[in-house]
Design a protein around this motif. Structure first.
Motif, PDB file in Angstrom:
ATOM      1  N   UNK A  74       3.898   5.716  -5.530  1.00 31.14           N
ATOM      2  CA  UNK A  74       3.820   5.690  -7.299  1.00 31.14           C
ATOM      3  C   UNK A  74       2.967   6.286  -7.858  1.00 31.14           C
ATOM      4  N   UNK A  75       1.713   6.424  -7.025  1.00 30.59           N
ATOM      5  CA  UNK A  75       0.576   7.269  -7.570  1.00 30.59           C
ATOM      6  C   UNK A  75       1.047   8.820  -7.408  1.00 30.59           C
ATOM      7  N   UNK A  76       1.469   9.299  -6.269  1.00 23.55           N
ATOM      8  CA  UNK A  76       2.180  10.509  -5.949  1.00 23.55           C
ATOM      9  C   UNK A  76       2.917  10.791  -7.076  1.00 23.55           C
ATOM     10  N   UNK A  77       3.832  10.031  -7.245  1.00 21.05           N
ATOM     11  CA  UNK A  77       4.930  10.171  -8.453  1.00 21.05           C
ATOM     12  C   UNK A  77       4.447  10.389  -9.577  1.00 21.05           C
ATOM     13  N   UNK A  78       3.548   9.619 -10.128  1.00 23.79           N
ATOM     14  CA  UNK A  78       2.699   9.931 -11.117  1.00 23.79           C
ATOM     15  C   UNK A  78       2.118  10.993 -11.375  1.00 23.79           C
ATOM     16  N   UNK A  79       1.522  11.483 -10.495  1.00 23.85           N
ATOM     17  CA  UNK A  79       0.450  12.607 -10.456  1.00 23.85           C
ATOM     18  C   UNK A  79       1.345  13.719 -10.695  1.00 23.85           C
ATOM     19  N   UNK A 126       0.854  -1.226   0.065  1.00 23.29           N
ATOM     20  CA  UNK A 126      -0.188  -0.114   0.081  1.00 23.29           C
ATOM     21  C   UNK A 126       0.910   1.250   0.036  1.00 23.29           C
ATOM     22  N   UNK A 127       1.937   1.252   0.863  1.00 27.44           N
ATOM     23  CA  UNK A 127       2.800   2.292   0.682  1.00 27.44           C
ATOM     24  C   UNK A 127       3.450   2.851  -0.322  1.00 27.44           C
ATOM     25  N   UNK A 128       4.043   1.409  -1.180  1.00 29.72           N
ATOM     26  CA  UNK A 128       4.674   1.568  -2.616  1.00 29.72           C
ATOM     27  C   UNK A 128       3.617   2.101  -3.589  1.00 29.72           C
ATOM     28  N   UNK A 129       2.345   1.700  -3.329  1.00 27.12           N
ATOM     29  CA  UNK A 129       1.329   2.152  -4.370  1.00 27.12           C
ATOM     30  C   UNK A 129       1.095   3.505  -4.269  1.00 27.12           C
ATOM     31  N   UNK A 130       0.866   4.289  -2.887  1.00 26.19           N
ATOM     32  CA  UNK A 130       0.721   5.299  -2.702  1.00 26.19           C
ATOM     33  C   UNK A 130       1.806   6.215  -3.295  1.00 26.19           C
TER      34      UNK A 130
END
Length: 103
Positions: free
Chosen positions: A25-30, A19-23
């Motif tokens: 990566x989403x933050x980086x993508x945004x 979950x932390x990795x997903x968050x």
């Protein structure tokens, strides 16, 4: 060999890491998307395709289609798309063709 409780603890720890990795990566993508939007002067509408992007599918989506067939007796019409109305089915069963029903 690990016990059931130890494996459950490992599973919970891995799920937190996932979950932390997903968050992250989403933050980086945004952040990357915002940077590109700023660099090219794009808006959310440009990205969503609502600013006249010229896409064929979005340009015709939701538009009305002109009727192709008409019931001469009642004036009912059918575009030729979707399920045939009962009056078309009855006309075809009585020996008429779609060409005879065409507008």
């Amino acid at each position: 060999m690990a016990t059931y409780q130890e494996l459950l603890a490992q599973k919970a720890d891995l799920e937190k890491q996932i979950e932390n990795a997903r968050k992250q990566e989403l933050s980086d993508a945004i952040a990357q998307i915002r940077s590109l939007m700023s660099q090219y002067g794009l808006s959310v509408a440009d990205i969503a395709g609502k600013a006249g992007s010229g896409g064929k599918a979005s340009a015709t989506k939701g538009s009305k289609v002109a009727p192709k067939y008409r019931n001469q007796a009642t004036g009912e019409t059918w575009t030729g798309r979707g399920r045939q109305p009962k009056w078309v089915e009855q006309a075809l069963a009585s020996g008429k063709s779609l060409d005879q029903l065409a507008i």
